[in-house]
Design an enzyme around this catalytic site. Structure first.
Site, PDB file in Angstrom:
ATOM      1  N   ASP A   1       0.851  -1.174   0.000  1.00 25.42           N
ATOM      2  CA  ASP A   1       0.000   0.000   0.000  1.00 25.42           C
ATOM      3  C   ASP A   1       0.890   1.228   0.000  1.00 25.42           C
ATOM      4  OD1 ASP A   1       0.693   0.121   2.642  1.00 25.42           O
ATOM      5  OD2 ASP A   1      -1.331   0.492   3.369  1.00 25.42           O
TER       6      ASP A   1
ATOM      7  N   ASP B   1     -12.199  13.242  14.918  1.00 23.69           N
ATOM      8  CA  ASP B   1     -11.498  12.255  14.095  1.00 23.69           C
ATOM      9  C   ASP B   1     -10.127  11.971  14.723  1.00 23.69           C
ATOM     10  OD1 ASP B   1     -10.204  10.787  12.172  1.00 23.69           O
ATOM     11  OD2 ASP B   1     -10.470  12.236  10.544  1.00 23.69           O
TER      12      ASP B   1
ATOM     13  N   SER C   1     -13.729   5.297   7.668  1.00 23.79           N
ATOM     14  CA  SER C   1     -13.531   3.868   7.421  1.00 23.79           C
ATOM     15  C   SER C   1     -12.980   3.710   6.016  1.00 23.79           C
ATOM     16  CB  SER C   1     -14.838   3.090   7.576  1.00 23.79           C
ATOM     17  OG  SER C   1     -15.561   3.131   6.376  1.00 23.79           O
TER      18      SER C   1
ATOM     19  N   LEU D   1     -14.492   8.384   4.053  1.00 29.61           N
ATOM     20  CA  LEU D   1     -14.787   9.748   4.493  1.00 29.61           C
ATOM     21  C   LEU D   1     -14.995   9.733   5.994  1.00 29.61           C
ATOM     22  CD1 LEU D   1     -18.092   9.614   4.966  1.00 29.61           C
ATOM     23  CD2 LEU D   1     -18.161  10.088   2.540  1.00 29.61           C
ATOM     24  N   SER D   2     -14.998  10.928   6.609  1.00 30.60           N
ATOM     25  CA  SER D   2     -15.257  11.036   8.041  1.00 30.60           C
ATOM     26  C   SER D   2     -15.886  12.400   8.309  1.00 30.60           C
ATOM     27  CB  SER D   2     -13.944  10.903   8.829  1.00 30.60           C
ATOM     28  OG  SER D   2     -13.083  11.979   8.504  1.00 30.60           O
TER      29      SER D   2
END
Ligand SMILES: Nc1ncnc2c1ncn2[C@@H]1O[C@H](COP(=O)(O)OP(=O)(O)OP(=O)(O)O)[C@@H](O)[C@H]1O
Ligand SMILES: [K+]
Ligand SMILES: [Mg+2]
Length: 682
Positions: free
Chosen positions: A300, A337, A368, A373-374
């Site tokens: 990643d 957050d 997530s 998004l958050s």
């Protein structure tokens, strides 16, 4: 950790003793080839005693017995020295885990001091600055600066934090600052590290599938030679010679693949030792072995190719939106957050003078990897319902495609200018987070990350070893492309959710590729489990470490290069020594058979290439060579055949040339020399 791979004098001493212990029949039978030699030794000693008792010449019998004995002993010694070295290596790791005490917090919140060995999975521990972490676990509360040098040899402190992808802590490391609560994830003696310690010590070693296959193959070959040698007396009878049974035993031992059988365990253990020396915890020998065959590597981006410390570096409002307004909504979406990204947004905003506070009734929507998004929703607005004419109030930030989709679903327009801003940020390799409120899309937060130095060279090296690197990221294609170009990966996949990573691995495997994957997050766990080699970061979540089959104590994702190298070296060393051993056996056949028959069959004498005059001496010479080649090759078995970054075919060709042809020619010269020496001595 002691990374020295040298052989200590004490290791040689213990190994010499262990080599005797391994003579016990129950242990000897583990290697079918060497067990044949073991039985041959017993028979041979029996015949020596018999000849002695009957007053017959027993010199040849005694010599044969002794050489056979040492053949078995040398093979035992090879395994024992590899194990002793593993124990030396494990000792320093074990020392970090001795006599730790823990402060246990019970359900009522009371604290008690207990011995770490009494801890159970799920126990909650309190650790204060200056204390040693008593058990492997996950930080559930607090931020910690930890010194892991006892474990990794690296003295720079590392940061671990509850709720992030780097919440894992290991027993025996030192909490430098902070006050943390740790949930125990591995009971004392049952962690990965304990398992690896047992693996390198040899106490829990099991044959790997390849090792098992090779053992079966060698056993089958042995059976073939056994049958071939068994038919010799009849053939000899036919030409009027009676063969000494000792000669037959000696011949058999020379023909069966004793060299590789004797060195096989040492090669496997040495592979594990090399993994541990690189601070890699393998959960089985198989994991190391599979690593040698990997041809596709998925990585990643964030935290693997980049440092992963994504920090907000700019707020970029859309035309018609003020910076203050964008910042306010960005802060609203980030106040709760807990991710480094979220915190950095608030920090940058505060630096710019923003004072936004959390509204009452705000409901936090955590980030997530699924939604990407958050932010937050206002419960009060929600309860007022649509009929009242109020829209739901919310503030979100997230990946541009995710926010775009969300905005459209909410009936909001996507401004023309958004694309331009998003691409501009992305082209620099930064991550754009788009900010949206119930009224409109407001602009972009720029998250910057830094590519780790040296990754491009490492990927080039992997490519040379035949491993293709693919970057899989949740980020957008433009950012991904920009980073991929600088990092020098062969391919990339963007906007990937965890299930996409899993699907990608399955697709590669379906095409016949062996896939390795690095990860640290809980969302990486399915992919780590699916991959043929799943390398989890020690700093990562317990789920990731449970799913993978290797853990890197240094939490360095580029360590996969070392994993592949250790695996390849193991396979290549085993292959080279197998080739050498079998080639040797073929050569010995052509040295011994003519020598044995030469005396009574002049025709065959022409074949007696090496002109070994005395058949008994010829056989003894061959047996001596057969025995001493094992200890001579121990250093190579332990150190491993050098691997260079050349293609697999080239490597195979080179090794066939060196170990095949070399293995074929060496016995002729060596046996002749030994024979000359013996003749001279007598
Ligand atoms: N705290 C956050 N709030 C909102 N959106 C975020 C947050 N963190 C990341 N994102 C967005 O979600 C995307 C996916 O993030 P994630 O960390 O899951 O990526 P990933 O799948 O791990 O891939 P990589 O680690 O390679 O970037 C990011 O590219 C970013 O656009
Ligand atoms: K042999
Ligand atoms: Mg990630």
């Amino acid at each position: 950790m002691n990374h020295s791979m040298r052989i200590s004098a004490s290791a040689v001493r213990t190994a010499s003793l262990d080599a005797w212990r391994k003579l016990a029949p129950g242990l000897a039978i583990k290697s079918p080839v060497m067990f044949v030699v073991w039985v041959g030794t017993v028979l041979s000693f029996g015949m020596t005693v018999q000849r002695l008792a009957q007053g017959e010449p027993y010199g040849f019998a005694l010599c044969t017995s002794l050489i056979l004995f040492f053949t078995v002993w040398f093979a035992n010694f090879a395994e024992a020295i590899a194990e002793a070295r593993g124990r030396d290596q494990a000792a320093s790791l074990k020392a970090t885990r001795r006599d730790l005490t823990a402060t246990l917090r019970n359900k009522a919140g009371q604290l008690t001091q207990v011995n770490a060995s009494a801890l159970k999975n799920g126990d909650l521990l309190v650790v204060e600055a200056g204390q040693l972490i008593p058990a492997d676990g996950e930080i559930v509360l607090g931020v910690a600066s930890i010194n892991e040098s006892a474990l990794t040899g690296e003295s720079a402190p590392v940061l671990r934090e509850a709720g992030t992808d780097h919440s894992g802590v290991i027993a025996g490391t030192m909490l430098l600052s902070g006050h943390i609560e740790v949930q125990v994830t591995a009971e004392s003696g049952h962690s990965f590290l304990d398992k690896m310690i047992r693996l390198v010590e040899g106490t829990q070693r099991q044959k790997t599938p390849n090792e098992l296959a090779l053992t079966v193959l060698l056993a089958a070959l042995t059976l073939v030679f056994l049958l071939a040698v068994a038919t010799l007396p009849a053939m000899a009878e036919f030409v009027g010679i009676t063969l000494d049974p000792l000669l037959l035993i000696a011949l058999l031992v020379c023909l069966i693949p004793t060299t590789i059988a004797g060195l096989l365990p040492a090669i496997g253990i040495a592979g594990m030792n090399r993994a541990l020396a690189a601070n890699l915890i393998a959960k089985s020998g198989k994991a190391v072995e599979v690593a040698g065959d990997i041809d596709t590597l998925l990585l990643d981006k964030t935290g693997t190719i980049t440092f992963g410390d994504r920090q907000a570096t700019a707020f970029l409002p859309l035309p018609g939106v003020t910076q203050t307004e964008l910042v306010r909504v960005a802060v609203l979406s980030s106040l709760q957050d807990p991710t480094p990204e979220g915190k950095s947004v608030v920090k940058l905003a505060r630096d710019l003078g923003d004072v936004t506070t959390l509204p009452i009734d705000a409901e936090f929507v955590p980030f997530s990897a699924e939604t990407r998004l958050s932010g937050l929703r206002l419960a009060a607005a929600e309860s007022s319902g649509k009929d009242s004419g109020f829209a739901h109030a919310f503030a979100y930030k997230g990946a541009s495609d995710a926010i775009r989709r969300f905005a459209l679903a909410q009936g909001l327009a996507v401004p023309q200018a958004l694309d331009g801003i998003v691409s501009k940020v992305a082209q620099q390799g930064a991550t754009p987070l788009v900010v949206v409120s119930q009224q409109r899309i407001l602009g972009v937060i720029q998250l910057s990350d830094v590519i780790k130095p040296g990754v491009a060279e490492r990927f080039a090296k992997l490519r040379a070893l035949g491993v293709r690197t693919v970057m899989v990221t949740g980020d957008n294609p433009i950012t991904a492309g920009a980073i991929a170009a600088v990092a020098g990966v062969d391919d990339f996949v963007a906007e990937a959710r965890p299930e996409d990573k899993l699907a990608l691995i399955r697709a590669e495997q379906a095409k016949g590729h062996l896939v390795a994957m690095v990860g640290d997050g809980t969302n990486d766990a399915p992919a780590l489990a699916q991959a043929d080699v799943g390398l989890a970061m020690n700093s990562g979540t317990q789920a990731a470490k449970d799913a993978g089959n290797m853990v890197d104590l240094d939490s360095d994702p580029t360590k996969l290069l070392a994993v592949v190298e250790v695996g390849k070296q193991l396979l290549i060393t085993r292959g080279a020594l197998t080739t050498f051993s079998l080639a040797n056996d073929v050569a010995k056949y052509f040295v011994i058979i003519p020598a044995v028959f030469a005396a009574s069959m002049p025709g065959i004498g022409l074949l007696n290439l090496m002109q070994l005059p005395d058949p008994q001496l010829a056989v003894i010479s061959a047996l001596i060579f057969n025995a001493v080649i094992i200890p001579i090759l121990i250093p190579l078995a332990l150190k491993g055949v050098a691997i260079r970054a050349i293609s697999a075919e080239k490597l195979l060709r080179n090794n066939l040339l060196i170990y095949g042809l070399g293995g074929l020619l060496l016995p002729f010269a060596a046996i002749k020399l030994i024979d000359l020496g013996l003749n001279w001595m007598l």
